[in-house]
Scaffold this active site. Sequence first.
Site, PDB file in Angstrom:
ATOM      1  N   LYS A   1      -8.097  -5.337   3.071  1.00 11.32           N
ATOM      2  CA  LYS A   1      -7.087  -4.802   3.988  1.00 11.32           C
ATOM      3  C   LYS A   1      -7.180  -3.289   4.173  1.00 11.32           C
ATOM      4  CE  LYS A   1      -3.657  -8.461   3.361  1.00 11.32           C
ATOM      5  NZ  LYS A   1      -2.247  -8.782   3.063  1.00 11.32           N
TER       6      LYS A   1
ATOM      7  N   ASP B   1       1.777  -8.451   8.663  1.00 18.17           N
ATOM      8  CA  ASP B   1       2.440  -8.754   7.390  1.00 18.17           C
ATOM      9  C   ASP B   1       3.865  -8.226   7.322  1.00 18.17           C
ATOM     10  OD1 ASP B   1       0.509 -10.239   6.092  1.00 18.17           O
ATOM     11  OD2 ASP B   1      -0.432  -8.503   5.137  1.00 18.17           O
TER      12      ASP B   1
END
Length: 268
Positions: A66, A103
């Site tokens: 990420k 997210d």
Amino acid sequence: MAFAEVIGDPIAQSKSPLIHGFWLDALGLDGRYERQHVTSDALKAYIDERRGDPDWRGCNVTMPHKGAVMDLVDDPGDVRTTIGAMNTVVRRPDGQLMGTNTDAAGFYAPLAESDLAGAPVAVVGAGGAARAVLFALARADVGEVIIYNRSPLKAMGLLASFGLKGEVRGLDAALAPAALLVNASSLGMTGQPPLDLDLSPLPDDAIVYDLVYSPLETALLRAARARDLATVDGLDMLIGQAALAFELFFGQSPPQGRDDELRALLTA
């Protein structure tokens, strides 16, 4: 055929293909969504190869990529300086790759009806998932945030970057009273060490939120339910962030009113 993927190392545990596959079938769309095991050393080659494939719509990004993926794709929404982690890459028709993060919104969706303004929060972990959590918490105007992490310096930097007041404690420190406890670490995940916390300091109206979804019923959630505390499991965030990514990949929103079917599939 249009396709999208989820990449990570490891990746076998990912439930994202089940989620996106369920939605594709429900909508009758001609597409597929698959797992792709990508190591850190192979990340750049993977991105370079997919960039030239017109059928590839993008990918979801999980641990440990990420942060690293931000150096390989465009960042029109300035994810780097806001959240600091990307979990979604989308390929535009001209081959441009755009990174974003779904997210944060996925994490906050199950908490939208909760009044967390000014409330104390405890967060375990300081990785990419924690960044999305803290980004969302900062916008919910929560009170003091205590981060429990192995590396105090890394966690303290996160508090400062999101403008949150609080402190950092080691993983072995006693849990402070909090209205919300979030496990944003990999502890408790299949193949990882357990997250062993004494939940007795939490008030009776606290919410315990575990982002881990493999297994879905973690030791942390079992302990919370034993105290009759409100709980949120990892599927809530997983489905929430996946819904946003699905629309980016395939151009349609997921079907409405079928979450119970989807959860039954994911927990079978």
